[in-house]
Write an enzyme that holds these catalytic residues in place. Sequence first.
Site, PDB file in Angstrom:
ATOM      1  N   TYR A 104       0.844  -1.197   0.000  1.00  0.00           N
ATOM      2  CA  TYR A 104       0.000   0.000   0.000  1.00  0.00           C
ATOM      3  C   TYR A 104       0.882   1.251   0.000  1.00  0.00           C
ATOM      4  O   TYR A 104       0.699   2.181   0.760  1.00  0.00           O
ATOM      5  CB  TYR A 104      -0.925  -0.024   1.220  1.00  0.00           C
ATOM      6  CG  TYR A 104      -2.106   0.920   1.129  1.00  0.00           C
ATOM      7  CD1 TYR A 104      -3.103   0.725   0.191  1.00  0.00           C
ATOM      8  CD2 TYR A 104      -2.210   2.008   1.997  1.00  0.00           C
ATOM      9  CE1 TYR A 104      -4.180   1.589   0.114  1.00  0.00           C
ATOM     10  CE2 TYR A 104      -3.277   2.883   1.926  1.00  0.00           C
ATOM     11  CZ  TYR A 104      -4.261   2.662   0.973  1.00  0.00           C
ATOM     12  OH  TYR A 104      -5.350   3.524   0.893  1.00  0.00           O
ATOM     13  N   THR A 109       2.910   4.060  -2.785  1.00  0.00           N
ATOM     14  CA  THR A 109       2.419   5.072  -3.723  1.00  0.00           C
ATOM     15  C   THR A 109       1.481   4.472  -4.762  1.00  0.00           C
ATOM     16  O   THR A 109       0.396   5.006  -5.016  1.00  0.00           O
ATOM     17  CB  THR A 109       3.609   5.742  -4.439  1.00  0.00           C
ATOM     18  OG1 THR A 109       4.482   6.306  -3.463  1.00  0.00           O
ATOM     19  CG2 THR A 109       3.121   6.837  -5.377  1.00  0.00           C
ATOM     20  N   VAL A 110       1.873   3.344  -5.340  1.00  0.00           N
ATOM     21  CA  VAL A 110       1.047   2.717  -6.371  1.00  0.00           C
ATOM     22  C   VAL A 110      -0.163   2.028  -5.755  1.00  0.00           C
ATOM     23  O   VAL A 110      -1.290   2.167  -6.243  1.00  0.00           O
ATOM     24  CB  VAL A 110       1.867   1.712  -7.200  1.00  0.00           C
ATOM     25  CG1 VAL A 110       0.994   1.041  -8.254  1.00  0.00           C
ATOM     26  CG2 VAL A 110       3.046   2.413  -7.866  1.00  0.00           C
ATOM     27  N   ARG A 119       3.069  -3.853   6.077  1.00  0.00           N
ATOM     28  CA  ARG A 119       3.971  -4.217   7.176  1.00  0.00           C
ATOM     29  C   ARG A 119       3.447  -3.719   8.517  1.00  0.00           C
ATOM     30  O   ARG A 119       3.527  -4.426   9.524  1.00  0.00           O
ATOM     31  CB  ARG A 119       5.366  -3.643   6.916  1.00  0.00           C
ATOM     32  CG  ARG A 119       6.112  -4.299   5.775  1.00  0.00           C
ATOM     33  CD  ARG A 119       7.501  -3.694   5.632  1.00  0.00           C
ATOM     34  NE  ARG A 119       8.258  -4.321   4.569  1.00  0.00           N
ATOM     35  CZ  ARG A 119       9.486  -3.948   4.204  1.00  0.00           C
ATOM     36  NH1 ARG A 119      10.079  -2.948   4.839  1.00  0.00           N
ATOM     37  NH2 ARG A 119      10.105  -4.571   3.222  1.00  0.00           N
ATOM     38  N   GLU A 149       1.758  -5.860 -17.039  1.00  0.00           N
ATOM     39  CA  GLU A 149       1.952  -4.673 -17.880  1.00  0.00           C
ATOM     40  C   GLU A 149       2.704  -3.569 -17.159  1.00  0.00           C
ATOM     41  O   GLU A 149       3.521  -2.853 -17.753  1.00  0.00           O
ATOM     42  CB  GLU A 149       0.600  -4.147 -18.359  1.00  0.00           C
ATOM     43  CG  GLU A 149       0.680  -2.979 -19.324  1.00  0.00           C
ATOM     44  CD  GLU A 149       1.291  -3.360 -20.672  1.00  0.00           C
ATOM     45  OE1 GLU A 149       2.313  -2.758 -21.054  1.00  0.00           O
ATOM     46  OE2 GLU A 149       0.752  -4.268 -21.320  1.00  0.00           O
ATOM     47  N   VAL A 201       7.023  -2.783 -16.839  1.00  0.00           N
ATOM     48  CA  VAL A 201       7.900  -2.069 -17.775  1.00  0.00           C
ATOM     49  C   VAL A 201       7.184  -0.824 -18.290  1.00  0.00           C
ATOM     50  O   VAL A 201       6.073  -0.911 -18.802  1.00  0.00           O
ATOM     51  CB  VAL A 201       8.299  -2.950 -18.978  1.00  0.00           C
ATOM     52  CG1 VAL A 201       9.198  -2.170 -19.936  1.00  0.00           C
ATOM     53  CG2 VAL A 201       9.003  -4.221 -18.520  1.00  0.00           C
ATOM     54  N   GLY A 242      12.963  14.681  -6.299  1.00  0.00           N
ATOM     55  CA  GLY A 242      12.185  13.458  -6.123  1.00  0.00           C
ATOM     56  C   GLY A 242      12.263  12.487  -7.285  1.00  0.00           C
ATOM     57  O   GLY A 242      11.543  11.482  -7.297  1.00  0.00           O
ATOM     58  N   LYS A 289      13.972  -4.861 -17.001  1.00  0.00           N
ATOM     59  CA  LYS A 289      12.955  -4.549 -18.003  1.00  0.00           C
ATOM     60  C   LYS A 289      13.368  -5.045 -19.390  1.00  0.00           C
ATOM     61  O   LYS A 289      12.531  -5.523 -20.164  1.00  0.00           O
ATOM     62  CB  LYS A 289      12.702  -3.040 -18.016  1.00  0.00           C
ATOM     63  CG  LYS A 289      12.093  -2.530 -16.718  1.00  0.00           C
ATOM     64  CD  LYS A 289      12.052  -1.016 -16.649  1.00  0.00           C
ATOM     65  CE  LYS A 289      11.443  -0.538 -15.342  1.00  0.00           C
ATOM     66  NZ  LYS A 289      11.478   0.936 -15.192  1.00  0.00           N
TER      67      LYS A 289
END
EC number: 1.1.1.3
Length: 435
Positions: free
Chosen positions: A16, A18-19, A50, A131, A134, A189, A207
């Site tokens: 859980y 950023t993505v 965690r 998907e 990469v 960043g 990749k």
Amino acid sequence: MSERVRGPVRVALLGYGTVGTEVARLLEEHATDFAARVGTSIELTGIAVRRPDRHPDVPAELLTADAASLVNDDVDVVVELIGGIEPARTLLLDALRAGKSVVTANKALLAEHGAELFAAADSSGADLYFEASVAGAIPLLRPLRESLAGDRITRVMGIVNGTTNFILSAMDSSGAGYSETLEEAARLGYAEADPTADVDGFDAASKAAILASLAFHTRVSAADVYREGIAEVTASDIAAAKTLDRTVKLLAICERVSDTENGESVAVRVHPVMLPRKHPLSSVDGAFNAVYVEADAAGELMFYGQGAGGSPTASAVLGDLIAVARNRVQGSRGSRESAYAALPVRPFAQTTTRYHISLDVADRAGVLAQVAAVFAAHEVSIAVVRQRGRAQDASLVVVTHSASDAALRATVDDVAKLDAVHQVVSVMRVEGGEP
């Protein structure tokens, strides 16, 4: 064939960050649209983290620190966004062996253990979609394995790491050196606190392995990929590229190659190159990604977009989730691994490349002839020579025609031994167009 789902498609989310946060948000925000596309609702049944106490904004009943129990629960799809090899490998193998579909963005895991994961998916009839592993939001992998399934892909070349592309783009535009540009990337960043995976090419190599596996129907692992990072790229290299109307990019290059001696094989490499500014990849700046594909029938194709970040990566994850959820509802399966070609991976020493070599030499008669004799001895043809005097010394630049990397390396080693050569200032490979 996967078991047909009769009710909601139940999803376990591992991670859980950023993505993962974006995936959960968009699942809730677009629930009605997603249900219409799938044919039933998608239900997020649990999120493995965690430290559950660090997520007070998430309903407590969704959170768990026990990822294994969540995977083994009554779920249809496991979405893995924790990264790394373990425990991700074990968790996904357990899910696939139990017939649960998997969506992952874990390029390192796929590049090292893809064959094992595909075998588990095949044995149970589950889907394995990746998907987002990469080039973030760019629709790339599905076109390679589905849209171009009726074509013969000969080359895939791309910018697949946003951090390194940001650094090289900034060096090109400002003339600054590598270290100061890396510091700026970290401040903004674009670079992690430990940027090793990016700047040393590990991320791009994983990749590249995935791209080569899909493009050439051959199992390619990260260990098969020749890798160099960008830490040795200097402001002088950038300036030298400009004199040739080129720019420096870190490229993943995957090629189907053949010759009478070795037959057909696959060559996969990641390293900085000097690329003509007129090439489509040269205009890809900042943290963007782009991949250039060459195929027999389709010709040249370009895929471009945001290669990282929460929202772009979540877009790719959700695209996969919709696809596998639809398959579960219909009782069907998506594309399987295609490794029938089983081509050998060509050692990098046998791969043909071109070099840009910058030398500091004594400014006296006969030096160029000595250097040229070394190139001739190794059967490396010279395409361009530029020499400029500086007091007692001179700067000598040689750009070669294509030759095996082994021959080029041996040439550089022997040139460095000449008394007239004070220093080999830089060596960089050249791609695309004439010098």
